[in-house]
Design a protein around this motif. Structure first.
Motif, PDB file in Angstrom:
ATOM      1  N   MET A   1      -5.472  -8.206  12.074  1.00 51.87           N
ATOM      2  CA  MET A   1      -5.480  -6.865  12.653  1.00 51.87           C
ATOM      3  C   MET A   1      -4.586  -6.792  13.895  1.00 51.87           C
ATOM      4  O   MET A   1      -4.029  -5.755  14.214  1.00 51.87           O
ATOM      5  CB  MET A   1      -6.910  -6.471  13.012  1.00 51.87           C
ATOM      6  N   GLU A   2      -4.452  -7.927  14.597  1.00 52.14           N
ATOM      7  CA  GLU A   2      -3.620  -7.937  15.803  1.00 52.14           C
ATOM      8  C   GLU A   2      -2.162  -7.675  15.435  1.00 52.14           C
ATOM      9  O   GLU A   2      -1.453  -6.937  16.137  1.00 52.14           O
ATOM     10  CB  GLU A   2      -3.756  -9.283  16.518  1.00 52.14           C
ATOM     11  N   ASP A   3      -1.710  -8.290  14.323  1.00 57.04           N
ATOM     12  CA  ASP A   3      -0.339  -8.065  13.869  1.00 57.04           C
ATOM     13  C   ASP A   3      -0.107  -6.588  13.572  1.00 57.04           C
ATOM     14  O   ASP A   3       0.935  -6.025  13.934  1.00 57.04           O
ATOM     15  CB  ASP A   3      -0.053  -8.886  12.602  1.00 57.04           C
ATOM     16  N   TYR A   4      -1.069  -5.993  12.913  1.00 56.31           N
ATOM     17  CA  TYR A   4      -0.941  -4.583  12.552  1.00 56.31           C
ATOM     18  C   TYR A   4      -0.942  -3.697  13.800  1.00 56.31           C
ATOM     19  O   TYR A   4      -0.163  -2.746  13.894  1.00 56.31           O
ATOM     20  CB  TYR A   4      -2.086  -4.175  11.622  1.00 56.31           C
ATOM     21  N   ALA A   5      -1.787  -4.016  14.752  1.00 58.45           N
ATOM     22  CA  ALA A   5      -1.856  -3.232  15.989  1.00 58.45           C
ATOM     23  C   ALA A   5      -0.528  -3.304  16.749  1.00 58.45           C
ATOM     24  O   ALA A   5      -0.045  -2.292  17.275  1.00 58.45           O
ATOM     25  CB  ALA A   5      -2.997  -3.743  16.868  1.00 58.45           C
ATOM     26  N   GLN A   6       0.071  -4.488  16.797  1.00 61.47           N
ATOM     27  CA  GLN A   6       1.363  -4.640  17.458  1.00 61.47           C
ATOM     28  C   GLN A   6       2.444  -3.854  16.730  1.00 61.47           C
ATOM     29  O   GLN A   6       3.312  -3.240  17.365  1.00 61.47           O
ATOM     30  CB  GLN A   6       1.739  -6.119  17.536  1.00 61.47           C
ATOM     31  N   HIS A   7       2.373  -3.890  15.423  1.00 65.38           N
ATOM     32  CA  HIS A   7       3.346  -3.143  14.617  1.00 65.38           C
ATOM     33  C   HIS A   7       3.234  -1.652  14.915  1.00 65.38           C
ATOM     34  O   HIS A   7       4.247  -0.962  15.120  1.00 65.38           O
ATOM     35  CB  HIS A   7       3.085  -3.409  13.129  1.00 65.38           C
ATOM     36  N   GLU A   8       2.016  -1.147  14.967  1.00 67.64           N
ATOM     37  CA  GLU A   8       1.814   0.276  15.222  1.00 67.64           C
ATOM     38  C   GLU A   8       2.224   0.667  16.636  1.00 67.64           C
ATOM     39  O   GLU A   8       2.772   1.749  16.862  1.00 67.64           O
ATOM     40  CB  GLU A   8       0.350   0.653  14.971  1.00 67.64           C
ATOM     41  N   SER A   9       1.966  -0.214  17.595  1.00 71.80           N
ATOM     42  CA  SER A   9       2.338   0.094  18.974  1.00 71.80           C
ATOM     43  C   SER A   9       3.853   0.171  19.133  1.00 71.80           C
ATOM     44  O   SER A   9       4.368   0.895  19.992  1.00 71.80           O
ATOM     45  CB  SER A   9       1.760  -0.952  19.931  1.00 71.80           C
ATOM     46  N   HIS A  10       4.572  -0.569  18.306  1.00 77.03           N
ATOM     47  CA  HIS A  10       6.035  -0.501  18.335  1.00 77.03           C
ATOM     48  C   HIS A  10       6.549   0.772  17.680  1.00 77.03           C
ATOM     49  O   HIS A  10       7.449   1.432  18.208  1.00 77.03           O
ATOM     50  CB  HIS A  10       6.623  -1.726  17.624  1.00 77.03           C
ATOM     51  N   TRP A  11       5.951   1.119  16.548  1.00 77.63           N
ATOM     52  CA  TRP A  11       6.475   2.230  15.753  1.00 77.63           C
ATOM     53  C   TRP A  11       5.965   3.601  16.186  1.00 77.63           C
ATOM     54  O   TRP A  11       6.652   4.606  16.000  1.00 77.63           O
ATOM     55  CB  TRP A  11       6.163   2.008  14.272  1.00 77.63           C
ATOM     56  N   GLU A  40       2.364  -8.054   6.364  1.00 75.56           N
ATOM     57  CA  GLU A  40       1.627  -8.374   5.141  1.00 75.56           C
ATOM     58  C   GLU A  40       1.869  -9.820   4.703  1.00 75.56           C
ATOM     59  O   GLU A  40       0.948 -10.505   4.253  1.00 75.56           O
ATOM     60  CB  GLU A  40       2.029  -7.409   4.019  1.00 75.56           C
ATOM     61  N   ASN A  41       3.119 -10.290   4.823  1.00 72.68           N
ATOM     62  CA  ASN A  41       3.412 -11.676   4.453  1.00 72.68           C
ATOM     63  C   ASN A  41       2.674 -12.654   5.350  1.00 72.68           C
ATOM     64  O   ASN A  41       2.196 -13.706   4.892  1.00 72.68           O
ATOM     65  CB  ASN A  41       4.917 -11.940   4.523  1.00 72.68           C
ATOM     66  N   ALA A  42       2.553 -12.310   6.626  1.00 73.14           N
ATOM     67  CA  ALA A  42       1.807 -13.171   7.556  1.00 73.14           C
ATOM     68  C   ALA A  42       0.338 -13.245   7.150  1.00 73.14           C
ATOM     69  O   ALA A  42      -0.293 -14.302   7.234  1.00 73.14           O
ATOM     70  CB  ALA A  42       1.941 -12.645   8.978  1.00 73.14           C
ATOM     71  N   SER A  43      -0.191 -12.110   6.687  1.00 73.83           N
ATOM     72  CA  SER A  43      -1.580 -12.078   6.218  1.00 73.83           C
ATOM     73  C   SER A  43      -1.753 -12.967   4.989  1.00 73.83           C
ATOM     74  O   SER A  43      -2.732 -13.722   4.883  1.00 73.83           O
ATOM     75  CB  SER A  43      -1.990 -10.640   5.898  1.00 73.83           C
ATOM     76  N   LEU A  44      -0.795 -12.888   4.057  1.00 73.69           N
ATOM     77  CA  LEU A  44      -0.853 -13.718   2.854  1.00 73.69           C
ATOM     78  C   LEU A  44      -0.755 -15.197   3.206  1.00 73.69           C
ATOM     79  O   LEU A  44      -1.409 -16.043   2.578  1.00 73.69           O
ATOM     80  CB  LEU A  44       0.259 -13.325   1.888  1.00 73.69           C
ATOM     81  N   GLU A  45       0.052 -15.513   4.202  1.00 73.62           N
ATOM     82  CA  GLU A  45       0.187 -16.904   4.627  1.00 73.62           C
ATOM     83  C   GLU A  45      -1.119 -17.427   5.215  1.00 73.62           C
ATOM     84  O   GLU A  45      -1.493 -18.584   4.992  1.00 73.62           O
ATOM     85  CB  GLU A  45       1.314 -17.027   5.649  1.00 73.62           C
ATOM     86  N   ARG A  46      -1.819 -16.588   5.963  1.00 77.33           N
ATOM     87  CA  ARG A  46      -3.109 -17.015   6.520  1.00 77.33           C
ATOM     88  C   ARG A  46      -4.127 -17.250   5.409  1.00 77.33           C
ATOM     89  O   ARG A  46      -4.916 -18.199   5.469  1.00 77.33           O
ATOM     90  CB  ARG A  46      -3.626 -15.970   7.516  1.00 77.33           C
TER      91      ARG A  46
END
Length: 234
Positions: A1-11, A40-46
């Motif tokens: 969720m942190e990755d997604y939050a950072q993505h949204e804060s940028h966009w 999404e790829n980072a999520s799949l890697e986790r």
């Protein structure tokens, strides 16, 4: 969720600025959605690294899918068009298991005659044990991957029947929106706020043919009850 939050804060400020200037385009939407690939790829890697889905059998995935409930009317619409001659029905999903989707289709009363093609991600399985290794084949990760599938299907069907096919796409999420707009008839089902927001930003009017796009039309349905009539009369 942190990755997604950072993505949204940028966009978010980028989209907001374009919205204020009334300069939101499909290209911008495409860039925004494509930028989610890294998340999404980072999520799949986790999932792979922590072996979250390792050791799972195809039967377990299938039975898990059987617990999923479709919206009322979905199976009726699918079964109706499975009976229509030369109508090719398929499922395009960012879900991570063909077996899960097949279980959901079977449990919700979708006919398997003719078989429905399923395009999604899938887990790798050990040839020795038959169990999941926890690694995934990332075939469909973001919205553009869904568009690639339907455009490939358009070409395949055009070649098979020696005529231009009419492509209908139904979906309920933002990852579906580019495919909904690429289809000849798009059915946005439900009340997803993100989809509604982007349609407004792009000035897409529901149920109104877009004359500059060969009359492609996006319809908004709250449920599946009117889907058959809309598809047949579009």
């Amino acid at each position: 969720m942190e990755d997604y939050a950072q993505h949204e804060s940028h966009w978010s400020p980028i989209i907001h600025k374009h919205a204020e200037n009334k300069s939101v385009t499909r290209s911008l939407m495409g860039q925004y959605l494509e930028s989610l690939r890294q998340v999404e790829n980072a999520s799949l890697e986790r999932i792979r690294d922590y072996k979250i889905l390792a050791g799972v059998s195809r039967l377990e995935l299938y039975n898990s899918g059987r617990q999923a409930l479709f919206q009322p009317g979905v199976a009726d619409v699918i079964n109706y068009f499975l009976r229509v001659p030369n109508c090719h029905v398929c499922v395009i999903s960012v879900n991570w298991s063909t077996d899960f989707i097949q279980g959901a289709l079977d449990a919700n009363g979708v006919s398997n005659q003719p078989p429905i093609s399923v395009y999604c991600n899938d887990l790798k399985f050990s040839k020795r044990t038959g169990l999941s290794t926890g690694t995934m084949y990332p075939r469909l990760v973001v919205a553009s991957d869904k568009v690639a599938v339907i455009e490939t299907q358009r070409e395949v069907l055009a070649s098979r029947y020696d005529s231009k096919p009419r492509l209908v796409y139904a979906g309920d999420s933002l990852t579906d929106l580019p495919a909904l707009l690429s289809a000849d008839v798009g059915l946005f089902v439900g009340q997803n706020d993100h989809v509604a927001k982007w349609c407004k930003l792009l000035d897409v009017e529901f149920s109104k043919p877009r004359f500059d796009e060969n009359d492609k039309t996006l319809h908004h349905l709250l449920g599946w009850g009117s889907a058959i009539d809309i598809i047949e009369n579009s």
